[in-house]
Design a protein around this motif. Structure first.
Motif, PDB file in Angstrom:
ATOM      1  N   LEU A  24       0.825  -1.207   0.000  1.00 56.48           N
ATOM      2  CA  LEU A  24       0.000   0.000   0.000  1.00 56.48           C
ATOM      3  C   LEU A  24       0.859   1.257   0.000  1.00 56.48           C
ATOM      4  CD1 LEU A  24      -2.901  -0.884   2.482  1.00 56.48           C
ATOM      5  CD2 LEU A  24      -2.953  -0.830  -0.007  1.00 56.48           C
ATOM      6  N   SER A  25       1.948   1.236   0.745  1.00 53.34           N
ATOM      7  CA  SER A  25       2.814   2.414   0.809  1.00 53.34           C
ATOM      8  C   SER A  25       3.461   2.699  -0.541  1.00 53.34           C
ATOM      9  CB  SER A  25       3.892   2.222   1.881  1.00 53.34           C
ATOM     10  OG  SER A  25       4.772   1.154   1.534  1.00 53.34           O
ATOM     11  N   LEU A  26       3.777   1.656  -1.276  1.00 50.33           N
ATOM     12  CA  LEU A  26       4.389   1.837  -2.589  1.00 50.33           C
ATOM     13  C   LEU A  26       3.388   2.356  -3.619  1.00 50.33           C
ATOM     14  CD1 LEU A  26       6.519  -1.443  -2.720  1.00 50.33           C
ATOM     15  CD2 LEU A  26       7.368   0.888  -2.378  1.00 50.33           C
ATOM     16  N   PHE A  27       2.117   1.963  -3.453  1.00 53.14           N
ATOM     17  CA  PHE A  27       1.080   2.359  -4.406  1.00 53.14           C
ATOM     18  C   PHE A  27       0.351   3.633  -3.979  1.00 53.14           C
ATOM     19  CE2 PHE A  27       1.948  -1.804  -5.945  1.00 53.14           C
ATOM     20  CZ  PHE A  27       1.486  -1.864  -7.249  1.00 53.14           C
ATOM     21  N   LYS A  28       0.656   4.154  -2.779  1.00 52.25           N
ATOM     22  CA  LYS A  28       0.005   5.375  -2.340  1.00 52.25           C
ATOM     23  C   LYS A  28       0.368   6.526  -3.265  1.00 52.25           C
ATOM     24  CE  LYS A  28      -0.604   8.389   1.670  1.00 52.25           C
ATOM     25  NZ  LYS A  28      -0.201   8.667   3.072  1.00 52.25           N
ATOM     26  N   GLU A  29      -0.653   7.265  -3.722  1.00 52.04           N
ATOM     27  CA  GLU A  29      -0.464   8.354  -4.684  1.00 52.04           C
ATOM     28  C   GLU A  29       0.136   7.839  -5.990  1.00 52.04           C
ATOM     29  OE1 GLU A  29      -1.642  11.421  -4.177  1.00 52.04           O
ATOM     30  OE2 GLU A  29      -2.366  10.733  -2.225  1.00 52.04           O
ATOM     31  N   GLY A  30      -0.117   6.570  -6.299  1.00 55.13           N
ATOM     32  CA  GLY A  30       0.368   6.003  -7.549  1.00 55.13           C
ATOM     33  C   GLY A  30      -0.526   6.378  -8.716  1.00 55.13           C
ATOM     34  N   MET A  31      -0.165   5.895  -9.897  1.00 50.13           N
ATOM     35  CA  MET A  31      -0.931   6.241 -11.093  1.00 50.13           C
ATOM     36  C   MET A  31      -2.045   5.234 -11.318  1.00 50.13           C
ATOM     37  SD  MET A  31       0.304   7.126 -14.985  1.00 50.13           S
ATOM     38  CE  MET A  31       0.406   5.470 -15.640  1.00 50.13           C
ATOM     39  N   GLN A  32      -3.224   5.746 -11.582  1.00 51.87           N
ATOM     40  CA  GLN A  32      -4.367   4.941 -11.989  1.00 51.87           C
ATOM     41  C   GLN A  32      -4.765   5.403 -13.386  1.00 51.87           C
ATOM     42  OE1 GLN A  32      -8.485   5.862 -10.821  1.00 51.87           O
ATOM     43  NE2 GLN A  32      -8.507   3.903  -9.717  1.00 51.87           N
ATOM     44  N   GLY A  33      -4.629   4.509 -14.353  1.00 48.54           N
ATOM     45  CA  GLY A  33      -5.003   4.824 -15.724  1.00 48.54           C
ATOM     46  C   GLY A  33      -6.193   3.989 -16.148  1.00 48.54           C
ATOM     47  N   MET A  34      -7.113   4.589 -16.902  1.00 45.42           N
ATOM     48  CA  MET A  34      -8.300   3.879 -17.368  1.00 45.42           C
ATOM     49  C   MET A  34      -8.313   3.832 -18.888  1.00 45.42           C
ATOM     50  SD  MET A  34     -11.372   5.040 -14.857  1.00 45.42           S
ATOM     51  CE  MET A  34     -11.233   4.860 -13.075  1.00 45.42           C
ATOM     52  N   ARG A  35      -8.404   2.605 -19.390  1.00 41.22           N
ATOM     53  CA  ARG A  35      -8.471   2.406 -20.834  1.00 41.22           C
ATOM     54  C   ARG A  35      -9.860   1.886 -21.187  1.00 41.22           C
ATOM     55  NH1 ARG A  35      -4.465  -0.078 -25.305  1.00 41.22           N
ATOM     56  NH2 ARG A  35      -6.055  -0.806 -26.761  1.00 41.22           N
ATOM     57  N   MET A  36     -10.650   2.711 -21.870  1.00 32.67           N
ATOM     58  CA  MET A  36     -11.987   2.334 -22.315  1.00 32.67           C
ATOM     59  C   MET A  36     -11.891   1.854 -23.754  1.00 32.67           C
ATOM     60  SD  MET A  36     -13.476   5.568 -20.281  1.00 32.67           S
ATOM     61  CE  MET A  36     -11.776   5.983 -19.845  1.00 32.67           C
ATOM     62  N   ASN A  37     -12.253   0.600 -23.982  1.00 28.86           N
ATOM     63  CA  ASN A  37     -12.018  -0.069 -25.262  1.00 28.86           C
ATOM     64  C   ASN A  37     -13.296  -0.243 -26.065  1.00 28.86           C
ATOM     65  OD1 ASN A  37      -9.165  -0.841 -24.590  1.00 28.86           O
ATOM     66  ND2 ASN A  37     -10.214  -2.013 -22.999  1.00 28.86           N
ATOM     67  N   TYR A  38     -13.188  -0.005 -27.369  1.00 26.15           N
ATOM     68  CA  TYR A  38     -14.286  -0.282 -28.300  1.00 26.15           C
ATOM     69  C   TYR A  38     -13.740  -1.167 -29.415  1.00 26.15           C
ATOM     70  CZ  TYR A  38     -18.228   0.278 -31.455  1.00 26.15           C
ATOM     71  OH  TYR A  38     -19.312   0.029 -32.265  1.00 26.15           O
ATOM     72  N   TYR A  39     -14.276  -2.390 -29.515  1.00 29.75           N
ATOM     73  CA  TYR A  39     -13.870  -3.330 -30.557  1.00 29.75           C
ATOM     74  C   TYR A  39     -15.040  -3.525 -31.517  1.00 29.75           C
ATOM     75  CZ  TYR A  39     -10.359  -4.441 -26.982  1.00 29.75           C
ATOM     76  OH  TYR A  39      -9.360  -4.361 -26.038  1.00 29.75           O
ATOM     77  N   PRO A  40     -14.979  -2.921 -32.716  1.00 29.92           N
ATOM     78  CA  PRO A  40     -16.075  -3.075 -33.671  1.00 29.92           C
ATOM     79  C   PRO A  40     -16.158  -4.519 -34.166  1.00 29.92           C
ATOM     80  CG  PRO A  40     -14.615  -1.247 -34.273  1.00 29.92           C
ATOM     81  CD  PRO A  40     -13.909  -2.060 -33.244  1.00 29.92           C
ATOM     82  N   PRO A  41     -17.342  -4.954 -34.626  1.00 33.17           N
ATOM     83  CA  PRO A  41     -17.426  -6.285 -35.232  1.00 33.17           C
ATOM     84  C   PRO A  41     -16.662  -6.313 -36.547  1.00 33.17           C
ATOM     85  CG  PRO A  41     -19.475  -5.080 -35.552  1.00 33.17           C
ATOM     86  CD  PRO A  41     -18.635  -4.245 -34.633  1.00 33.17           C
ATOM     87  N   CYS A  42     -16.246  -7.494 -36.948  1.00 29.28           N
ATOM     88  CA  CYS A  42     -15.533  -7.659 -38.218  1.00 29.28           C
ATOM     89  C   CYS A  42     -15.879  -9.023 -38.788  1.00 29.28           C
ATOM     90  CB  CYS A  42     -14.022  -7.538 -38.012  1.00 29.28           C
ATOM     91  SG  CYS A  42     -13.054  -7.697 -39.536  1.00 29.28           S
ATOM     92  N   LYS A  43     -16.396  -9.043 -40.011  1.00 31.66           N
ATOM     93  CA  LYS A  43     -16.760 -10.316 -40.637  1.00 31.66           C
ATOM     94  C   LYS A  43     -15.538 -11.216 -40.782  1.00 31.66           C
ATOM     95  CE  LYS A  43     -21.126  -9.417 -41.306  1.00 31.66           C
ATOM     96  NZ  LYS A  43     -22.199 -10.173 -40.624  1.00 31.66           N
ATOM     97  N   GLN A  44     -14.365 -10.609 -40.922  1.00 32.52           N
ATOM     98  CA  GLN A  44     -13.125 -11.370 -41.024  1.00 32.52           C
ATOM     99  C   GLN A  44     -12.423 -11.395 -39.661  1.00 32.52           C
ATOM    100  OE1 GLN A  44     -12.222 -12.999 -43.733  1.00 32.52           O
ATOM    101  NE2 GLN A  44     -14.006 -12.290 -44.881  1.00 32.52           N
TER     102      GLN A  44
END
Length: 369
Positions: free
Chosen positions: A200-220
């Motif tokens: 916890l001490s190492l992660f305190k004030e650490g970076m939190q990144g959020m990746r919101m993903n969109y994967y379109p459909p593909c016939k192939q």
């Protein structure tokens, strides 16, 4: 230490618009940069596999004594690197609101989404990550990446204004996932024989990144990949399904295994930093996202990393405590140098390349699990 050390990405065509305009009905309509014949398409079978499930309500009650749920967590981190958490305390209404806001963002026109476009030499914004050359093969997916923590690291210029609730929702979601991650790190430290507050001490004030993903459909769909095989360079990742379409696969015993998400659960995976800090007792695992031929898939991955003053290397406590002078298996470097190293290694289907670079006696890449 600037967050820009994580590197940037070249602008590339919007896959959602490409899929919508061409419908990707034939191989010829899929641009060659997206066709990935070099990637292994073979899965273990057509059925999803149940990874370990951790009940957070039981884990919390185990926090002051050795219990079954603590043992399950230890086994999950050591033997799988992936698990799902239920009864995690994040309200279902909160998760549904976050999902709805993400869906609404990706439903906008390209012009509207480009209001949040990536800026040069940054990892944040709307686009695609880790594109470093004009010849590089591309993933069949778009993303919006936002740094949510530390608070003074937020760049509100790329936070969506539409929907109007997005910013407040993400802020609350960020807080809830930080609490959940802290609880998991505390239990993991305990399982590793450390003081609960060590990680916890190492992660305190650490970076939190959020990746919101969109994967379109593909016939192939068998010719493209939503997200190339990789392990996460960060510490701990929490993944939530935005819709019901599956696509996550993990590599186990040399085979790709589809994962079936439990509704309302988070899928958690050990990142490279936790593997390094545990001196290899816990393992980060290669995973990838495949594409559905008929339906779009959306997900949100939240990455948690130590603070920038933390050294990335095996924890000294684990090298001395009951280890008979166990030697470190990984290098110890500054967080800044770790980010610079990671920025040089793109997602190219070669799996755990960063771990390979951090090992003191690296195994051949083909020998990595």
């Amino acid at each position: 230490m600037a967050l820009k050390e994580a590197g940037g990405s070249l602008p590339v065509p919007n896959v959602q618009q490409l899929a919508s305009s061409s419908n990707a009905t034939s191989l010829e309509e899929v641009p060659t940069r997206y066709i990935r014949p070099e990637l292994d398409r073979v899965s273990s079978d057509d059925h999803c596999v149940s990874i370990p499930v951790i009940d957070m309500s039981k884990l919390v009650s185990d926090s002051h004594a050795d219990g079954d749920e603590l043992a399950k967590l230890h086994s999950a981190c050591r033997d799988w690197g992936f698990f799902q958490v239920i009864n995690h305390g994040v309200a279902n209404t909160m998760m549904m609101k976050m999902n709805a806001d993400i869906q609404e963002f990706f439903n906008q026109s390209l012009h509207e989404k480009m209001e949040c476009a990536q800026l040069p030499n940054t990892i944040e914004g709307y686009g695609q990550a880790f594109v470093v050359s004009e010849e590089q093969k591309l993933d069949w997916g778009d993303m919006l990446f936002i740094i949510a923590r530390p608070l003074d690291g937020r760049n509100m210029n790329i936070w969506p204004k539409v929907p109007s609730s997005f910013r407040a929702t993400l802020d609350q979601y960020s807080t809830e996932l930080e609490k959940l991650t802290s609880s998991l790190l505390s239990s993991m430290a305990r399982n590793l024989g450390l003081e609960p507050g060590k990680l916890l001490s190492l992660f305190k004030e650490g970076m939190q990144g959020m990746r919101m993903n969109y994967y379109p459909p593909c016939k192939q769909a068998t010719k493209v990949i939503g997200l190339a095989p990789h392990s996460d360079a960060t510490g701990l990742t929490l993944l939530a399904q935005v819709n019901e379409v599956q696509g996550l696969q993990i590599k186990r015993d040399g085979k790709w295994i589809p994962i079936d998400p439990i509704p309302g659960a988070f899928i958690v995976n050990v990142g490279d930093i936790i593997e390094i800090m545990s001196n290899g007792e816990y393992k980060s695992i290669e995973h990838r996202a495949v594409v559905n031929p008929e339906k779009e898939r959306l997900s949100i991955a939240t990455f948690h990393s130590p603070n920038f003053s933390a050294t990335i290397g095996p924890l000294s406590n684990l090298l001395t405590k009951d280890k008979k002078g166990q030697a470190p298996n990984y290098k110890s470097i500054s967080h800044e140098d770790y980010l610079k190293l990671g920025a040089k290694i793109k997602l190219d289907g070669k799996g755990k390349g960063l771990i390979h670079q951090m090992k003191i006696q690296p195994e051949a890449l083909n020998g990595e699990k």
